[in-house]
Design a protein around this motif. Structure first.
Motif, PDB file in Angstrom:
ATOM      1  N   VAL A  96       0.870  -1.180   0.000  1.00  0.00           N
ATOM      2  CA  VAL A  96       0.000   0.000   0.000  1.00  0.00           C
ATOM      3  C   VAL A  96       0.905   1.226   0.000  1.00  0.00           C
ATOM      4  O   VAL A  96       1.902   1.265   0.713  1.00  0.00           O
ATOM      5  N   HIS A  97       0.562   2.207  -0.807  1.00  0.00           N
ATOM      6  CA  HIS A  97       1.406   3.404  -0.962  1.00  0.00           C
ATOM      7  C   HIS A  97       0.814   4.557  -0.128  1.00  0.00           C
ATOM      8  O   HIS A  97      -0.072   5.276  -0.600  1.00  0.00           O
ATOM      9  N   PRO A  98       1.295   4.771   1.129  1.00  0.00           N
ATOM     10  CA  PRO A  98       0.730   5.846   1.951  1.00  0.00           C
ATOM     11  C   PRO A  98       1.125   7.233   1.440  1.00  0.00           C
ATOM     12  O   PRO A  98       2.135   7.391   0.755  1.00  0.00           O
ATOM     13  N   SER A  99       0.324   8.221   1.774  1.00  0.00           N
ATOM     14  CA  SER A  99       0.629   9.613   1.437  1.00  0.00           C
ATOM     15  C   SER A  99       1.765  10.108   2.316  1.00  0.00           C
ATOM     16  O   SER A  99       1.921   9.644   3.452  1.00  0.00           O
ATOM     17  N   ALA A 100       2.537  11.073   1.794  1.00  0.00           N
ATOM     18  CA  ALA A 100       3.657  11.599   2.579  1.00  0.00           C
ATOM     19  C   ALA A 100       3.776  13.103   2.389  1.00  0.00           C
ATOM     20  O   ALA A 100       3.502  13.632   1.318  1.00  0.00           O
ATOM     21  N   VAL A 101       4.164  13.769   3.474  1.00  0.00           N
ATOM     22  CA  VAL A 101       4.495  15.198   3.451  1.00  0.00           C
ATOM     23  C   VAL A 101       5.925  15.302   3.965  1.00  0.00           C
ATOM     24  O   VAL A 101       6.247  14.753   5.019  1.00  0.00           O
ATOM     25  N   THR A 102       6.784  15.966   3.216  1.00  0.00           N
ATOM     26  CA  THR A 102       8.189  16.070   3.598  1.00  0.00           C
ATOM     27  C   THR A 102       8.549  17.522   3.876  1.00  0.00           C
ATOM     28  O   THR A 102       7.765  18.433   3.618  1.00  0.00           O
ATOM     29  N   PHE A 103       9.752  17.712   4.401  1.00  0.00           N
ATOM     30  CA  PHE A 103      10.273  19.061   4.645  1.00  0.00           C
ATOM     31  C   PHE A 103      11.779  19.042   4.438  1.00  0.00           C
ATOM     32  O   PHE A 103      12.396  17.979   4.394  1.00  0.00           O
ATOM     33  N   ASN A 104      12.344  20.217   4.292  1.00  0.00           N
ATOM     34  CA  ASN A 104      13.774  20.368   4.050  1.00  0.00           C
ATOM     35  C   ASN A 104      14.443  21.064   5.218  1.00  0.00           C
ATOM     36  O   ASN A 104      13.777  21.718   6.025  1.00  0.00           O
ATOM     37  N   ARG A 105      15.758  20.967   5.271  1.00  0.00           N
ATOM     38  CA  ARG A 105      16.517  21.729   6.267  1.00  0.00           C
ATOM     39  C   ARG A 105      16.231  23.215   6.062  1.00  0.00           C
ATOM     40  O   ARG A 105      16.153  23.693   4.937  1.00  0.00           O
ATOM     41  N   GLY A 106      16.071  23.912   7.164  1.00  0.00           N
ATOM     42  CA  GLY A 106      15.812  25.345   7.092  1.00  0.00           C
ATOM     43  C   GLY A 106      14.348  25.697   6.932  1.00  0.00           C
ATOM     44  O   GLY A 106      13.973  26.860   7.044  1.00  0.00           O
ATOM     45  N   GLU A 107      13.514  24.713   6.678  1.00  0.00           N
ATOM     46  CA  GLU A 107      12.073  24.979   6.536  1.00  0.00           C
ATOM     47  C   GLU A 107      11.490  25.371   7.886  1.00  0.00           C
ATOM     48  O   GLU A 107      11.898  24.870   8.930  1.00  0.00           O
ATOM     49  N   VAL A 108      10.528  26.274   7.850  1.00  0.00           N
ATOM     50  CA  VAL A 108       9.903  26.780   9.066  1.00  0.00           C
ATOM     51  C   VAL A 108       8.536  26.132   9.235  1.00  0.00           C
ATOM     52  O   VAL A 108       7.706  26.172   8.321  1.00  0.00           O
ATOM     53  N   ILE A 109       8.331  25.524  10.404  1.00  0.00           N
ATOM     54  CA  ILE A 109       7.050  24.902  10.746  1.00  0.00           C
ATOM     55  C   ILE A 109       6.290  25.905  11.610  1.00  0.00           C
ATOM     56  O   ILE A 109       6.717  26.244  12.713  1.00  0.00           O
ATOM     57  N   ALA A 110       5.179  26.381  11.107  1.00  0.00           N
ATOM     58  CA  ALA A 110       4.420  27.445  11.769  1.00  0.00           C
ATOM     59  C   ALA A 110       3.820  27.000  13.105  1.00  0.00           C
ATOM     60  O   ALA A 110       3.599  25.811  13.341  1.00  0.00           O
ATOM     61  N   THR A 111       3.559  27.977  13.953  1.00  0.00           N
ATOM     62  CA  THR A 111       2.837  27.729  15.192  1.00  0.00           C
ATOM     63  C   THR A 111       1.450  27.195  14.831  1.00  0.00           C
ATOM     64  O   THR A 111       0.856  27.609  13.838  1.00  0.00           O
ATOM     65  N   ASP A 112       0.936  26.251  15.607  1.00  0.00           N
ATOM     66  CA  ASP A 112      -0.352  25.590  15.376  1.00  0.00           C
ATOM     67  C   ASP A 112      -0.357  24.692  14.134  1.00  0.00           C
ATOM     68  O   ASP A 112      -1.416  24.274  13.674  1.00  0.00           O
ATOM     69  N   TYR A 113       0.822  24.373  13.595  1.00  0.00           N
ATOM     70  CA  TYR A 113       0.933  23.452  12.465  1.00  0.00           C
ATOM     71  C   TYR A 113       0.491  22.067  12.916  1.00  0.00           C
ATOM     72  O   TYR A 113       0.847  21.607  13.999  1.00  0.00           O
ATOM     73  N   GLU A 114      -0.272  21.400  12.093  1.00  0.00           N
ATOM     74  CA  GLU A 114      -0.685  20.025  12.360  1.00  0.00           C
ATOM     75  C   GLU A 114      -0.877  19.348  11.014  1.00  0.00           C
ATOM     76  O   GLU A 114      -1.739  19.749  10.227  1.00  0.00           O
ATOM     77  N   GLN A 115      -0.043  18.337  10.747  1.00  0.00           N
ATOM     78  CA  GLN A 115      -0.057  17.691   9.439  1.00  0.00           C
ATOM     79  C   GLN A 115       0.375  16.232   9.590  1.00  0.00           C
ATOM     80  O   GLN A 115       1.281  15.927  10.357  1.00  0.00           O
ATOM     81  N   TYR A 116      -0.271  15.349   8.826  1.00  0.00           N
ATOM     82  CA  TYR A 116       0.176  13.957   8.776  1.00  0.00           C
ATOM     83  C   TYR A 116       1.402  13.890   7.881  1.00  0.00           C
ATOM     84  O   TYR A 116       1.385  14.384   6.750  1.00  0.00           O
ATOM     85  N   LEU A 117       2.479  13.277   8.373  1.00  0.00           N
ATOM     86  CA  LEU A 117       3.706  13.138   7.592  1.00  0.00           C
ATOM     87  C   LEU A 117       3.687  11.877   6.736  1.00  0.00           C
ATOM     88  O   LEU A 117       4.182  11.873   5.612  1.00  0.00           O
ATOM     89  N   LEU A 118       3.141  10.805   7.271  1.00  0.00           N
ATOM     90  CA  LEU A 118       3.012   9.548   6.541  1.00  0.00           C
ATOM     91  C   LEU A 118       1.669   8.964   6.955  1.00  0.00           C
ATOM     92  O   LEU A 118       1.443   8.700   8.141  1.00  0.00           O
ATOM     93  N   SER A 119       0.762   8.776   5.978  1.00  0.00           N
ATOM     94  CA  SER A 119      -0.599   8.408   6.369  1.00  0.00           C
ATOM     95  C   SER A 119      -1.355   7.705   5.251  1.00  0.00           C
ATOM     96  O   SER A 119      -0.966   7.755   4.090  1.00  0.00           O
ATOM     97  N   VAL A 120      -2.446   7.089   5.678  1.00  0.00           N
ATOM     98  CA  VAL A 120      -3.425   6.533   4.749  1.00  0.00           C
ATOM     99  C   VAL A 120      -4.726   7.300   4.972  1.00  0.00           C
ATOM    100  O   VAL A 120      -5.041   7.677   6.099  1.00  0.00           O
ATOM    101  N   ALA A 121      -5.476   7.519   3.895  1.00  0.00           N
ATOM    102  CA  ALA A 121      -6.650   8.386   3.964  1.00  0.00           C
ATOM    103  C   ALA A 121      -7.815   7.774   4.738  1.00  0.00           C
ATOM    104  O   ALA A 121      -8.446   8.431   5.546  1.00  0.00           O
ATOM    105  N   SER A 122      -8.105   6.528   4.499  1.00  0.00           N
ATOM    106  CA  SER A 122      -9.244   5.883   5.138  1.00  0.00           C
ATOM    107  C   SER A 122      -8.746   4.573   5.742  1.00  0.00           C
ATOM    108  O   SER A 122      -8.780   3.519   5.098  1.00  0.00           O
ATOM    109  N   TYR A 123      -8.327   4.644   6.980  1.00  0.00           N
ATOM    110  CA  TYR A 123      -7.652   3.518   7.629  1.00  0.00           C
ATOM    111  C   TYR A 123      -8.566   2.317   7.839  1.00  0.00           C
ATOM    112  O   TYR A 123      -9.667   2.426   8.365  1.00  0.00           O
TER     113      TYR A 123
END
Length: 162
Positions: A96-123
């Motif tokens: 199964v190919h889960p969804s992914a969100v990545t980031f790079n060095r130096g990237e800024v993660i905002a206050t109140d940020y909430e995100q799935y980094l590796l996930s399946v849509a309908s578990y």
């Protein structure tokens, strides 16, 4: 000792005391300013049946987080940083190919940020058991970050459940 000498000594003592208080107050103010923008990154696992499930990154602190570095490890093998090529190496091992969100060095993660980094849509526990096993028992993710001031070396870690 005459009155002028006593007055001069008192003036010097008061000046030194004022300097000490001023230095202390400046130090306390700098500490307060740093704490008022301190990020707190947290990594959570979640497996709600029928909903989005996987690894979630949350900044629950008071300020943005600057990503300094990250390390992705699977089965005690260092895969690399949390970027698209590393995640693709991990996802290619799964049926199964889960969804992914990545980031790079130096990237800024905002206050109140909430995100799935590796996930399946309908578990679904049966069809996504392989992804759940990867995230719960085989994967380690370390994120090194700092505030906008820099130099704090904070770390958020997701370790396998043993």
């Amino acid at each position: 000792m005459n009155a002028e000498t006593v007055t001069a000594i008192c003036a010097v003592v008061i000046a030194v005391a004022s300097l000490v208080v001023s230095v202390y107050q400046t130090h306390a103010m700098r500490q307060h300013n740093r704490h008022s923008v301190r990020p707190v990154l947290q990594l959570h696992r979640g497996w709600p049946t029928g909903g989005r499930a996987g690894i979630r990154l949350i900044n629950s602190g008071l300020g943005p987080a600057v990503i300094v570095d990250s390390t992705l490890t699977v089965d005690d093998e260092v895969i690399g940083v949390w970027d698209a090529p590393s995640i693709d190496r991990v996802r290619d091992r799964l049926s199964v190919h889960p969804s992914a969100v990545t980031f790079n060095r130096g990237e800024v993660i905002a206050t109140d940020y909430e995100q799935y980094l590796l996930s399946v849509a309908s578990y679904d526990p049966q069809s996504h058991a392989e992804v759940e096993d990867l995230i719960n028992r085989r994967l380690t993710l370390k994120i090194h970050y700092e505030s906008l001031y820099g130099g704090e070396n904070y770390t958020a870690v997701l370790r396998p459940i043993r």
